[in-house]
Design an enzyme around this catalytic site. Structure first.
Site, PDB file in Angstrom:
ATOM      1  N   GLU A 152     -33.649 -21.144  50.667  1.00  0.00           N
ATOM      2  CA  GLU A 152     -32.697 -20.240  50.020  1.00  0.00           C
ATOM      3  C   GLU A 152     -31.753 -19.632  51.041  1.00  0.00           C
ATOM      4  O   GLU A 152     -30.584 -19.384  50.761  1.00  0.00           O
ATOM      5  CB  GLU A 152     -33.453 -19.134  49.285  1.00  0.00           C
ATOM      6  CG  GLU A 152     -32.561 -18.171  48.523  1.00  0.00           C
ATOM      7  CD  GLU A 152     -33.340 -17.240  47.612  1.00  0.00           C
ATOM      8  OE1 GLU A 152     -33.003 -16.048  47.561  1.00  0.00           O
ATOM      9  OE2 GLU A 152     -34.265 -17.712  46.931  1.00  0.00           O
ATOM     10  N   CYS A 200     -35.842 -13.645  51.013  1.00  0.00           N
ATOM     11  CA  CYS A 200     -36.647 -14.821  50.674  1.00  0.00           C
ATOM     12  C   CYS A 200     -36.069 -16.054  51.366  1.00  0.00           C
ATOM     13  O   CYS A 200     -34.873 -16.331  51.268  1.00  0.00           O
ATOM     14  CB  CYS A 200     -36.690 -15.029  49.172  1.00  0.00           C
ATOM     15  SG  CYS A 200     -37.685 -13.796  48.303  1.00  0.00           S
ATOM     16  N   ARG A 217     -29.620 -19.588  41.946  1.00  0.00           N
ATOM     17  CA  ARG A 217     -29.180 -19.502  43.350  1.00  0.00           C
ATOM     18  C   ARG A 217     -28.049 -20.492  43.628  1.00  0.00           C
ATOM     19  O   ARG A 217     -27.987 -21.107  44.690  1.00  0.00           O
ATOM     20  CB  ARG A 217     -30.349 -19.745  44.320  1.00  0.00           C
ATOM     21  CG  ARG A 217     -31.506 -18.794  44.128  1.00  0.00           C
ATOM     22  CD  ARG A 217     -31.105 -17.331  44.369  1.00  0.00           C
ATOM     23  NE  ARG A 217     -32.207 -16.441  44.085  1.00  0.00           N
ATOM     24  CZ  ARG A 217     -32.435 -15.839  42.906  1.00  0.00           C
ATOM     25  NH1 ARG A 217     -31.581 -16.023  41.908  1.00  0.00           N
ATOM     26  NH2 ARG A 217     -33.466 -15.056  42.737  1.00  0.00           N
TER      27      ARG A 217
END
Length: 311
Positions: free
Chosen positions: A301, A230, A176
């Site tokens: 995130e 998410c 990420r």
């Protein structure tokens, strides 16, 4: 709101292109957030370059927006100019084993296109919503692969309006994470086009893999709800954030109209009238509870931008 001299320099230079006080809640999947001082969707690269030259000359803050699938905008909105790439950056094509896609193209559409051309490497991303640019900027992915795994080059617009092509030596990525190796802040470059080098595969095999991924996603995630995917990163590949939140007993927990999804605990959904402040409060509750019960600090995130209150 921008100071009037800055505002007039932009609107005077690009009459009809800019919108003032544009509501951003309608541009993000969470359906929350305050307005942008100015908003535009340049019809072509030349116009975008000219816009960025003006932005740079007058030191106007700017923010580049994709589909808003991994974005939370605070209730006070965004100062300066918000840019959303136009249809000129949605084209997809292949050149041998290379697939080239504009960064405004929808990632699922790109994955299906690659499969149809018999090119393997992107099929594991087919269930991830949003645009190519957004997926690369956060290196979106699944346990099977990420958006940057096969990335060869990127066409970008610099903050001063210059158009350049940068290769693998110019960027690096991780879980990420995407960054420029020269230290340039990611938000100071606009991603225009991506090129991946893929491998030949039977199109029928690739389509079957995509079908299975989409069925699994629909069964396990609240895909039809207003959410930003998410919320937290997985602390470890074998320790999903959703499991930690679930084991902390937080499914169904709410703040205002924001609720932890009963289907997948790492999703927060807007039940219809949530404010960004409700979502932020619920995120803080989740982090505090998981830390207290599991001893683990969850890292977000979802990207959070904007002001808490209008300026």
């Amino acid at each position: 709101m921008l100071q009037q001299p800055e505002y007039h320099k932009m609107t005077g230079r690009f009459p009809g292109l800019l919108k003032e006080n544009e509501p951003l809640a309608s541009h993000v999947r969470f359906r929350v957030g305050g307005p942008a001082d100015l908003f535009c969707s340049p019809p072509d690269i030349q116009t975008l370059s000219a816009v960025m030259k003006t932005v740079s000359q007058h030191n106007i803050p700017f923010f580049i927006m994709g589909d808003g699938t991994n974005l939370l905008i605070r209730d006070g909105g965004l100062r300066g100019l918000v840019i959303r790439l136009g249809k000129n950056c949605k084209q997809i094509r292949t050149e041998g084993k290379s697939l080239i896609a504009g960064c405004a193209a929808k990632l699922p559409r790109v994955c299906l296109h690659a499969a149809g051309q018999g090119l393997s490497g992107l099929e594991t991303l087919a269930g991830i919503p949003g645009t190519v640019g957004g997926a690369i900027a956060m290196n979106a992915g699944t346990a099977e692969g990420s958006a940057c795994d096969h990335l060869q080059s990127l066409t970008i617009c610099e903050k001063d309006g210059r158009i350049r092509i940068l290769g693998k030596k110019d960027f690096s990525f991780g879980y990420r994470l995407f960054r420029w190796n020269d230290g340039t802040a990611p938000e100071n470059r606009i991603l225009l086009e991506a090129r991946w080098e893929l491998q030949p595969e039977n199109p029928a095999v690739l389509r079957q893999k995509i079908h299975k991924a989409l069925v699994l996603r629909k069964a396990s995630q609240p895909v039809d709800a207003a959410s930003a995917g998410c919320i937290f990163k997985n602390p470890d590949p074998c320790l999903p954030a959703g499991r930690l939140i679930d084991e902390a007993g937080l499914k169904g927990t709410s703040r205002g109209a924001a609720m932890v999804s009963p289907r997948h605990a790492n999703f927060i959904i807007n039940q219809g009238s949530a404010q960004a402040s409700d979502i932020l409060s619920l995120m803080a509750c989740i982090q505090e509870t998981v830390l207290a019960t599991k001893g683990i600090t969850l890292e977000r995130e979802v990207r959070i931008v904007g002001e808490n209150t209008p300026v």
